[in-house]
Design a protein around this motif. Structure first.
Motif, PDB file in Angstrom:
ATOM      1  N   ARG A  49      12.901  11.030   8.536  1.00 27.26           N
ATOM      2  CA  ARG A  49      13.369  11.566   7.260  1.00 27.26           C
ATOM      3  C   ARG A  49      12.372  11.348   6.119  1.00 27.26           C
ATOM      4  O   ARG A  49      12.183  12.215   5.274  1.00 27.26           O
ATOM      5  N   PHE A  50      11.751  10.161   6.085  1.00 30.31           N
ATOM      6  CA  PHE A  50      10.910   9.836   4.929  1.00 30.31           C
ATOM      7  C   PHE A  50       9.417   9.781   5.264  1.00 30.31           C
ATOM      8  O   PHE A  50       8.585   9.594   4.378  1.00 30.31           O
ATOM      9  N   GLY A  51       9.077   9.881   6.556  1.00 25.96           N
ATOM     10  CA  GLY A  51       7.669   9.917   6.944  1.00 25.96           C
ATOM     11  C   GLY A  51       6.978   8.568   6.865  1.00 25.96           C
ATOM     12  O   GLY A  51       5.752   8.501   6.885  1.00 25.96           O
ATOM     13  N   ARG A  52       7.753   7.494   6.727  1.00 28.24           N
ATOM     14  CA  ARG A  52       7.140   6.158   6.701  1.00 28.24           C
ATOM     15  C   ARG A  52       7.895   5.240   7.652  1.00 28.24           C
ATOM     16  O   ARG A  52       9.105   5.327   7.779  1.00 28.24           O
ATOM     17  N   ARG A  53       7.134   4.336   8.312  1.00 29.09           N
ATOM     18  CA  ARG A  53       7.743   3.378   9.205  1.00 29.09           C
ATOM     19  C   ARG A  53       8.547   2.356   8.388  1.00 29.09           C
ATOM     20  O   ARG A  53       8.248   2.113   7.223  1.00 29.09           O
ATOM     21  N   THR A  70       0.828  -1.204   0.000  1.00 32.40           N
ATOM     22  CA  THR A  70       0.000   0.000   0.000  1.00 32.40           C
ATOM     23  C   THR A  70       0.863   1.256   0.000  1.00 32.40           C
ATOM     24  O   THR A  70       0.343   2.351  -0.201  1.00 32.40           O
ATOM     25  N   GLY A  71       2.153   1.105   0.269  1.00 34.73           N
ATOM     26  CA  GLY A  71       3.024   2.282   0.354  1.00 34.73           C
ATOM     27  C   GLY A  71       2.959   2.971   1.705  1.00 34.73           C
ATOM     28  O   GLY A  71       3.519   4.055   1.877  1.00 34.73           O
ATOM     29  N   LEU A  72       2.282   2.358   2.686  1.00 35.55           N
ATOM     30  CA  LEU A  72       2.176   2.984   4.007  1.00 35.55           C
ATOM     31  C   LEU A  72       3.457   2.803   4.818  1.00 35.55           C
ATOM     32  O   LEU A  72       3.715   3.564   5.742  1.00 35.55           O
ATOM     33  N   VAL A  73       4.230   1.771   4.513  1.00 40.53           N
ATOM     34  CA  VAL A  73       5.518   1.582   5.197  1.00 40.53           C
ATOM     35  C   VAL A  73       6.574   1.280   4.134  1.00 40.53           C
ATOM     36  O   VAL A  73       6.252   0.936   3.002  1.00 40.53           O
ATOM     37  N   ASP A  74       7.843   1.422   4.511  1.00 44.27           N
ATOM     38  CA  ASP A  74       8.936   0.974   3.650  1.00 44.27           C
ATOM     39  C   ASP A  74       9.476  -0.332   4.221  1.00 44.27           C
ATOM     40  O   ASP A  74       9.423  -0.558   5.429  1.00 44.27           O
ATOM     41  N   GLU A 125      15.641   2.783  12.224  1.00 41.43           N
ATOM     42  CA  GLU A 125      14.184   2.835  12.046  1.00 41.43           C
ATOM     43  C   GLU A 125      13.627   4.222  12.381  1.00 41.43           C
ATOM     44  O   GLU A 125      12.866   4.792  11.602  1.00 41.43           O
ATOM     45  N   ALA A 126      14.039   4.731  13.535  1.00 39.93           N
ATOM     46  CA  ALA A 126      13.512   6.031  13.976  1.00 39.93           C
ATOM     47  C   ALA A 126      13.942   7.128  12.998  1.00 39.93           C
ATOM     48  O   ALA A 126      13.129   7.969  12.601  1.00 39.93           O
ATOM     49  N   VAL A 129      19.204  -1.875   3.283  1.00 38.70           N
ATOM     50  CA  VAL A 129      18.621  -1.262   2.088  1.00 38.70           C
ATOM     51  C   VAL A 129      17.111  -1.137   2.318  1.00 38.70           C
ATOM     52  O   VAL A 129      16.433  -2.133   2.565  1.00 38.70           O
ATOM     53  N   ALA A 130      16.598   0.094   2.275  1.00 42.63           N
ATOM     54  CA  ALA A 130      15.157   0.323   2.463  1.00 42.63           C
ATOM     55  C   ALA A 130      14.512   0.560   1.099  1.00 42.63           C
ATOM     56  O   ALA A 130      15.108   1.183   0.220  1.00 42.63           O
ATOM     57  N   PHE A 131      13.282   0.037   0.933  1.00 43.63           N
ATOM     58  CA  PHE A 131      12.634   0.112  -0.382  1.00 43.63           C
ATOM     59  C   PHE A 131      11.132   0.160  -0.217  1.00 43.63           C
ATOM     60  O   PHE A 131      10.595  -0.116   0.858  1.00 43.63           O
TER      61      PHE A 131
END
Lengths: 184, 250
Positions: free
Chosen positions: B68-72, B25-29, B62-63, B43-45
């Motif tokens: 920085r990106f606004g997603r968990r 859904t794009g709610l988290v990375d 994580e924090a 590597v986050a995606f």
């Protein structure tokens, strides 16, 4: 006081509250929606599509999310979430079966998704029994007794009259009883 | 009796179903650990592409990611089609066909990272060279700041961008030592770079072709010892009758 005590704290009121929260903030409440429904949706799909339940569960929730963000809040608030999530999951399952029958299938030497560790020992036996039921009875029995939908919710999810789905459940259970007796 | 057995079939899905759903859904990375020449990296995606690369030893990834990106950030396997691309991008130090999600960056940042991504493996370019390539020669400091904030180091090879005097300079992914390790890994000797910098050499010319290059340009490396001419500035090279190389555009 007695009046309030007599009001049942039903599952329905809990999901109504969740629908209200989704209507206010889909992104904020969606994870709660997944947490509330992942077990019933997966448990049902596990019986209806044994080898693809994980992928289908995931895809059903992603579709639910896309639908929710496209709806106005007034509409989300009135959704009956329990049958609604199943209209999506069943539709996805139908398309999945149809797509698969149109594509050539690779020969698989091993089960692609072995049964999860924590599954009851006779989980596989149930796969065989369900496979022997006509699709409509299988769906009705799984949604009523594995997932735990009411007959009214079942009728909404399957888009069939309550009397028809009741009949499908009863006939499916009777058939399962015969199959189990024959095993013994 | 049958009804009870059926109710007992209810079961929880594997945790990957929940993380995969939220990821879809794009709610988290999602994030997973990969090997690199400077140790394990996270590597986050998300479905749009790779978002960030951090040293796995960094505390509080994580924090920091959420701020920085606004997603968990949740632990997840990268999409199957990307796994080999991530391996290759890290090893080659080039994104290649790996999609990147740089939507939180400004247009200028994306432009500079795009130019950086095209620096060949085994070669380095000065900050000022990037500023000129972006048609903004005054923006040397701004280029330095884009490098410092590069969310996808290794994959967009900011380790190939060095100070304009030729010294190796700072590096956001664990410091200058890691930058030297990475350059060494791809065949650039950082000690040699710094020896040239100390000697005041910025460019190398060939007296047989009359062309001058940046010292790590593949054409400069081919010039045999007897024909290598050192220049301290492009003005010196031009005054001596040399023209700039069309590959490294010094």
């Amino acid at each position: 006081m007695g009046f309030f005590q007599s009001m049942p704290s039903t599952v329905a009121t809990v999901t109504d509250e969740l629908a209200r929260r989704l209507s206010r903030d889909v992104d904020g409440a969606f994870e709660e929606f997944v947490t509330a429904f992942r077990s019933p949706v997966y448990s049902g799909l596990r019986r209806l599509h044994p080898s693809d339940a994980e992928d289908l569960t995931q895809e059903a929730f992603i579709r639910a999310y896309r639908a929710l963000i496209s709806y106005p809040p007034e509409r989300i608030e009135t959704i009956d979430l329990r049958p609604w999530v199943w209209t999506i999951a069943l539709n996805l399952g139908r398309n999945h079966v149809r797509d698969r029958s149109r594509r050539p299938q690779p020969v698989e030497l091993h089960d692609r998704h072995p049964a999860p560790e924590d599954e009851p020992a006779d989980g596989r036996a149930w796969d065989q029994r369900f496979a022997a039921l006509p699709p409509r009875q299988r769906q009705a029995v799984v949604l009523r007794h594995v997932v735990g939908l009411t007959y009214e919710e079942l009728a909404l999810a399957l888009e069939r009259p309550v009397g028809t789905v009741k009949n499908d459940v009863h006939r499916g259970i009777a058939r399962l009883r015969t199959i189990i007796e024959e095993e013994a | 009796m049958i009804e009870e057995s059926l109710a007992d079939l209810a079961t929880e899905p594997p945790a990957s179903v929940t993380s995969g759903t939220l990821l879809g859904t794009g709610l988290v990375d999602g994030a997973s650990v990969w090997e690199s020449p400077v140790g394990d990296v996270v590597v986050a995606f998300n479905p749009s592409g790779v978002v960030s690369v951090d040293l796995a030893s960094t505390p509080g990834i994580e924090a920091a990611h959420e701020v920085r990106f606004g997603r968990r950030l949740v632990e997840a396997r990268a999409p199957k089609a990307w796994a080999s691309r991530i391996d290759r991008a890290i090893e080659q130090g080039q994104p290649g066909d790996l999609p990147l999600d740089l939507r939180t960056l400004t247009g200028f940042q994306r432009e500079i990272l795009g130019i950086t991504a095209a620096i060949p493996r085994g070669e380095v370019r000065p900050y000022g060279w990037l500023a000129r390539a972006a048609a903004n020669p005054g923006a040397v400091r701004a280029v330095g700041s884009v490098m410092a904030k590069n969310p996808v180091p290794l994959v967009v090879p900011c380790h190939r961008v060095v100070r304009s005097d030729g010294t190796v300079g700072a590096y956001s992914l664990g410091g200058a030592d890691n930058k030297r390790t990475l350059l060494d890994h791809e065949g650039v000797d950082p000690a040699e770079l710094e020896a040239l910098a100390r000697a005041g050499t910025r460019f190398i010319g060939s007296d047989t072709t009359g062309i001058y290059c940046l010292p790590t340009c593949r054409h400069a490396r081919r010039i045999s010892a007897g024909h290598r001419i050192a220049f301290a500035s492009d003005a010196d090279a031009v005054a001596a009758g040399y023209r700039p190389c069309q590959v490294c555009t010094p």
